[in-house]
Design an enzyme around this catalytic site. Sequence first.
Site, PDB file in Angstrom:
ATOM      1  N   LYS A  60      -6.346  -7.178   4.042  1.00  7.80           N
ATOM      2  CA  LYS A  60      -6.125  -8.481   4.696  1.00  7.80           C
ATOM      3  C   LYS A  60      -7.455  -9.178   4.978  1.00  7.80           C
ATOM      4  CE  LYS A  60      -1.596  -8.638   4.918  1.00  7.80           C
ATOM      5  NZ  LYS A  60      -0.896  -9.369   3.856  1.00  7.80           N
TER       6      LYS A  60
ATOM      7  N   TYR B 278      -2.598   0.951  10.331  1.00  7.50           N
ATOM      8  CA  TYR B 278      -2.639  -0.202   9.418  1.00  7.50           C
ATOM      9  C   TYR B 278      -3.678   0.035   8.320  1.00  7.50           C
ATOM     10  CZ  TYR B 278      -1.660  -5.039   8.107  1.00  7.50           C
ATOM     11  OH  TYR B 278      -1.276  -6.173   7.426  1.00  7.50           O
TER      12      TYR B 278
ATOM     13  N   THR C 252      10.363  -5.931   8.674  1.00 10.53           N
ATOM     14  CA  THR C 252      10.666  -6.237   7.266  1.00 10.53           C
ATOM     15  C   THR C 252      10.482  -4.959   6.458  1.00 10.53           C
ATOM     16  OG1 THR C 252       8.380  -6.768   6.726  1.00 10.53           O
ATOM     17  CG2 THR C 252       9.743  -8.603   7.483  1.00 10.53           C
ATOM     18  N   LEU C 253      10.761  -5.062   5.160  1.00  2.00           N
ATOM     19  CA  LEU C 253      10.545  -3.913   4.271  1.00  2.00           C
ATOM     20  C   LEU C 253       9.078  -3.481   4.312  1.00  2.00           C
ATOM     21  CD1 LEU C 253      12.759  -2.714   2.489  1.00  2.00           C
ATOM     22  CD2 LEU C 253      11.799  -3.981   0.552  1.00  2.00           C
TER      23      LEU C 253
ATOM     24  N   ALA D 291       0.875  -1.180   0.000  1.00  6.51           N
ATOM     25  CA  ALA D 291       0.000   0.000   0.000  1.00  6.51           C
ATOM     26  C   ALA D 291       0.908   1.225   0.000  1.00  6.51           C
ATOM     27  CB  ALA D 291      -0.901   0.017   1.228  1.00  6.51           C
TER      28      ALA D 291
HETATM   29  N1  LIG Z   1       6.159  -7.997   8.646  1.00  6.19           N
HETATM   30  C1  LIG Z   1       5.058  -8.139   9.372  1.00  6.19           C
HETATM   31  O1  LIG Z   1       4.945  -7.623  10.489  1.00  6.19           O
HETATM   32  C2  LIG Z   1       3.916  -8.969   8.832  1.00  6.19           C
HETATM   33  C3  LIG Z   1       2.952  -9.459   9.726  1.00  6.19           C
HETATM   34  C4  LIG Z   1       1.891 -10.207   9.215  1.00  6.19           C
HETATM   35  C5  LIG Z   1       1.804 -10.437   7.859  1.00  6.19           C
HETATM   36  N2  LIG Z   1       2.738  -9.953   7.011  1.00  6.19           N
HETATM   37  C6  LIG Z   1       2.588 -10.207   5.584  1.00  6.19           C
HETATM   38  O2  LIG Z   1       3.636 -11.039   5.132  1.00  6.19           O
HETATM   39  C7  LIG Z   1       3.784 -10.844   3.731  1.00  6.19           C
HETATM   40  C8  LIG Z   1       5.246 -10.615   3.411  1.00  6.19           C
HETATM   41  O3  LIG Z   1       5.681  -9.385   3.961  1.00  6.19           O
HETATM   42  P1  LIG Z   1       7.089  -9.206   4.677  1.00  6.19           P
HETATM   43  O4  LIG Z   1       6.803  -8.647   6.013  1.00  6.19           O
HETATM   44  O5  LIG Z   1       7.907 -10.425   4.535  1.00  6.19           O
HETATM   45  O6  LIG Z   1       7.735  -7.994   3.865  1.00  6.19           O
HETATM   46  P2  LIG Z   1       8.535  -7.950   2.478  1.00  6.19           P
HETATM   47  O7  LIG Z   1       8.588  -6.519   2.112  1.00  6.19           O
HETATM   48  O8  LIG Z   1       9.812  -8.678   2.605  1.00  6.19           O
HETATM   49  O9  LIG Z   1       7.587  -8.752   1.484  1.00  6.19           O
HETATM   50  C9  LIG Z   1       6.553  -8.136   0.738  1.00  6.19           C
HETATM   51  C10 LIG Z   1       6.781  -8.577  -0.682  1.00  6.19           C
HETATM   52  O10 LIG Z   1       5.722  -8.116  -1.541  1.00  6.19           O
HETATM   53  C11 LIG Z   1       6.341  -7.895  -2.787  1.00  6.19           C
HETATM   54  N3  LIG Z   1       5.502  -7.092  -3.676  1.00  6.19           N
HETATM   55  C12 LIG Z   1       4.990  -5.856  -3.463  1.00  6.19           C
HETATM   56  N4  LIG Z   1       4.347  -5.424  -4.578  1.00  6.19           N
HETATM   57  C13 LIG Z   1       4.436  -6.425  -5.497  1.00  6.19           C
HETATM   58  C14 LIG Z   1       4.000  -6.584  -6.830  1.00  6.19           C
HETATM   59  N5  LIG Z   1       3.292  -5.624  -7.460  1.00  6.19           N
HETATM   60  N6  LIG Z   1       4.284  -7.742  -7.483  1.00  6.19           N
HETATM   61  C15 LIG Z   1       4.980  -8.727  -6.864  1.00  6.19           C
HETATM   62  N7  LIG Z   1       5.429  -8.640  -5.594  1.00  6.19           N
HETATM   63  C16 LIG Z   1       5.165  -7.487  -4.930  1.00  6.19           C
HETATM   64  C17 LIG Z   1       7.642  -7.177  -2.423  1.00  6.19           C
HETATM   65  O11 LIG Z   1       8.561  -7.169  -3.494  1.00  6.19           O
HETATM   66  C18 LIG Z   1       8.094  -8.028  -1.254  1.00  6.19           C
HETATM   67  O12 LIG Z   1       8.896  -9.099  -1.710  1.00  6.19           O
HETATM   68  C19 LIG Z   1       2.867  -9.682   3.355  1.00  6.19           C
HETATM   69  O13 LIG Z   1       1.640 -10.194   2.886  1.00  6.19           O
HETATM   70  C20 LIG Z   1       2.656  -8.995   4.691  1.00  6.19           C
HETATM   71  O14 LIG Z   1       1.475  -8.242   4.745  1.00  6.19           O
HETATM   72  C21 LIG Z   1       3.810  -9.224   7.476  1.00  6.19           C
END
Ligand SMILES: NC(=O)c1ccc[n+]([C@@H]2O[C@H](COP(=O)([O-])OP(=O)(O)OC[C@H]3O[C@@H](n4cnc5c(N)ncnc54)[C@H](O)[C@@H]3O)[C@@H](O)[C@H]2O)c1
Length: 256
Positions: A163, A156, A194-195, A95
């Site tokens: 989600k 959020y 994370t990123l 987002a």
């Molecule tokens: N980090 C947290 O606190 C947390 C908690 C719960 C859930 N999550 C979820 O886990 C998942 C992974 O996130 P993360 O925390 O590992 O961070 P992350 O930034 O490492 O991963 C997010 C990924 O989404 C990819 N992405 C974004 N736009 C895209 C597009 N148009 N096409 C293809 N890929 C795209 C990014 O390149 C990245 O690899 C996400 O769904 C996130 O919402 C994260």
Amino acid sequence: MGLLEGKKALIFGVANDKSIAWATAEAYRKEGADVALAYANEAVAKRVIPLGESIGASLILPCDVRSDEDIATLFAKIKDAWGGIDILVHSVAFANKDELKGSFLNTTREGFAMAMDISAYSLIAMAKEAAPLMEGRNGSIIAMTYYGSTKVFPNYNVMGVAKAALEASVRYLAEAMGPEGTRVNAISAGPLRTLASAGVGGFNQIAGFVAGKAPLRRNISQEEVAGAAVYLASPLSSGVTGEVHFVDSGYNIIGM
Ligand SMILES: NC(=O)c1ccc[n+]([C@@H]2O[C@H](COP(=O)([O-])OP(=O)(O)OC[C@H]3O[C@@H](n4cnc5c(N)ncnc54)[C@H](O)[C@@H]3O)[C@@H](O)[C@H]2O)c1
């Protein structure tokens, strides 16, 4: 013998070595799976390609999940290389930063559409391409979600709505794909640095609060999410589909 010996796993969402998808890819390789990584764009390629090579990933391919053409091309390449897949991991969300701070009332039409497209609809688009490749293989699809789908967390905002749509999509896909033996589940991870989470305003405040209140009194690690992703991909979870499985130190059970 590993729990995933002989399985073919396609993983979306590695951006760097902090990504949940990366810990999952490492865990899958340790359990004997062949792994293919799909990465978003050239900006992340320089990190993802060496990471993938370091674990002997079979394929490391680009795919912007906003594009049906990219998704179709990717799955065609996977089909050529592997014939089919057993495991699909959706670990993708996005987002605009402006949407992840301040009042939810300021959510824009464009920002809403983009968050929903990348973070929720993409699971459906992937599942549609994966369905014929998973048929008859007891396939498993796993999406990553967050408790902000159900409860309100500061900043959020639109990602919570995305989600909620993602989790509902998991249930509808579980019903649609169940007759072919494919299972669809989500893991609801606690806050992790994370990123993606760096884009959420006040992330440290959420992580600190969870560490203080959760039954385990700490935050979780990427490896703990990956452990659940191994279980959900393996025959150990053969009777489980349509579920949202929390890996959050138990935070979601706390009322006060
Ligand atoms: N980090 C947290 O606190 C947390 C908690 C719960 C859930 N999550 C979820 O886990 C998942 C992974 O996130 P993360 O925390 O590992 O961070 P992350 O930034 O490492 O991963 C997010 C990924 O989404 C990819 N992405 C974004 N736009 C895209 C597009 N148009 N096409 C293809 N890929 C795209 C990014 O390149 C990245 O690899 C996400 O769904 C996130 O919402 C994260």
